[in-house]
Design an enzyme around this catalytic site. Structure first.
Site, PDB file in Angstrom:
ATOM      1  CB  SER A 171      57.072  69.709  61.884  1.00 45.62           C
ATOM      2  OG  SER A 171      57.169  68.786  60.842  1.00 45.62           O
ATOM      3  CG  ASP A 228      50.013  66.243  62.228  1.00 44.52           C
ATOM      4  OD1 ASP A 228      50.557  65.915  61.152  1.00 44.52           O
ATOM      5  OD2 ASP A 228      50.593  66.912  63.104  1.00 44.52           O
ATOM      6  CG  HIS A 281      52.177  68.830  60.362  1.00 41.67           C
ATOM      7  ND1 HIS A 281      52.477  68.268  61.583  1.00 41.67           N
ATOM      8  CD2 HIS A 281      53.367  69.285  59.865  1.00 41.67           C
ATOM      9  CE1 HIS A 281      53.777  68.373  61.821  1.00 41.67           C
ATOM     10  NE2 HIS A 281      54.335  68.991  60.801  1.00 41.67           N
TER      11      HIS A 281
END
Length: 304
Positions: A171, A228, A281
């Site tokens: 991320s 995601d 994610h």
């Protein structure tokens, strides 16, 4: 919390659009996907190392074993500075794993929404081609750990007689990881061995993406899970572009995966809607969970 982050990011995008167009001339690959020949055992190992960056300090002590790796050093607190852990790994060498966004930290959240493209930091600007731009917030987050990270890499490379350096991130930590991988490649002896980046957002403009391809394209491994949404931001309409090649796990959290060649491949992730949640994610990457603060602590490799 997710709504707040999306609202902040939308406001940032609106401000950028009102400032005028940036670069709309980047290309998109139309190459067909190919079978996965990436090392999934290393991907699984890397996922475990980055999961541990989300864990409480009480479970993050030097000597901790995660798969084939031993924790040597940790810095940052996930608030004013993203946490990074440094390990010695049988498969990855000196492995630096960088934490993603801490949803309880305003400072961490703001790194995600400072969307203006800016020049590379003066410490490494001279290594980049003219016209390079990177996202302000991602660079700000990386610069806050840069000196400690570089010192730790140099120290433990020497102590362990190890030339291999692998940079890992998830991320926000993946965005920082891409900047870190380029920094190590451009400024440190031996450069990087590999970089494994999970749920990578766009970090820079087409000039940056092309330079990444040139310098570390053969060492760059971007992994996207399912639907995601994070790899879709910041949007291309604001002048941002992904480097070449990613591995798309689809359906999410499975072991079915293909490689999508080139920059911004029109197949793969672009063909499915983005899920407005974090389930993909923060998913399972080849039997290892990256669940952030809801994940396994201490992290485990290959048990999902």
């Amino acid at each position: 919390m997710l709504f707040n982050r999306i609202a902040l990011f939308a406001a940032s995008c609106a401000a950028l659009v009102s400032a005028g167009p940036l670069n709309f001339h980047a290309g998109s690959s139309k190459d067909q996907p190919v079978s996965n020949n990436w090392n999934t055992k290393e991907i699984s190992q890397a996922a475990g190392l980055v999961q541990q960056t989300y864990c409480d300090r009480s479970t993050t002590k030097p000597g901790l074993k995660i798969g084939d790796s031993t924790l040597l050093f940790t810095a940052g607190n996930g608030d004013h500075r993203q946490r990074f852990n440094l390990y010695h790994s049988e498969s990855l060498g000196i492995a630096v794993a960088i934490e993603g966004t801490n949803l309880t930290s305003i400072t961490s959240d703001l790194h995600d929404v400072k969307g203006l493209p800016v020049l590379p930091h003066p410490r490494y600007r001279s290594h980049y081609p003219e016209g390079t731009r990177v996202m302000h917030g991602f660079q700000e987050a990386y610069v806050s750990i840069m000196d400690d990270m570089v010192r730790a890499i140099e120290k433990y490379k020497k102590e362990k007689n190890e030339k291999r350096v692998t940079i890992i991130g998830h991320s926000l930590g993946a965005a920082m990881g891409l900047l870190a991988a380029m920094d190590v490649e451009l400024r440190l002896d031996d450069g990087i061995c590999k970089t494994y980046l999970f749920g990578l957002p766009r970090v820079g403009n087409p000039t940056f993406a092309g330079f990444v391809d040139e310098k570390i394209g053969h060492k760059f491994y971007s992994i996207i899970n399912g639907q995601d949404w994070v790899p879709a931001v910041p949007p291309r309409a604001l002048g941002y572009q992904h480097p070449s090649n990613y591995l798309w796990i689809y359906p999410g959290n499975s072991t079915n995966a293909k490689i999508y060649p080139g920059q911004e491949n029109v197949h793969g992730i672009l063909t499915v809607p983005r899920a407005p949640n974090f389930y993909d994610h923060q998913g399972v990457y080849f039997h290892t969970q990256i669940g952030a603060s809801f994940g396994q602590c201490p992290a485990k490799v290959g048990n999902m």
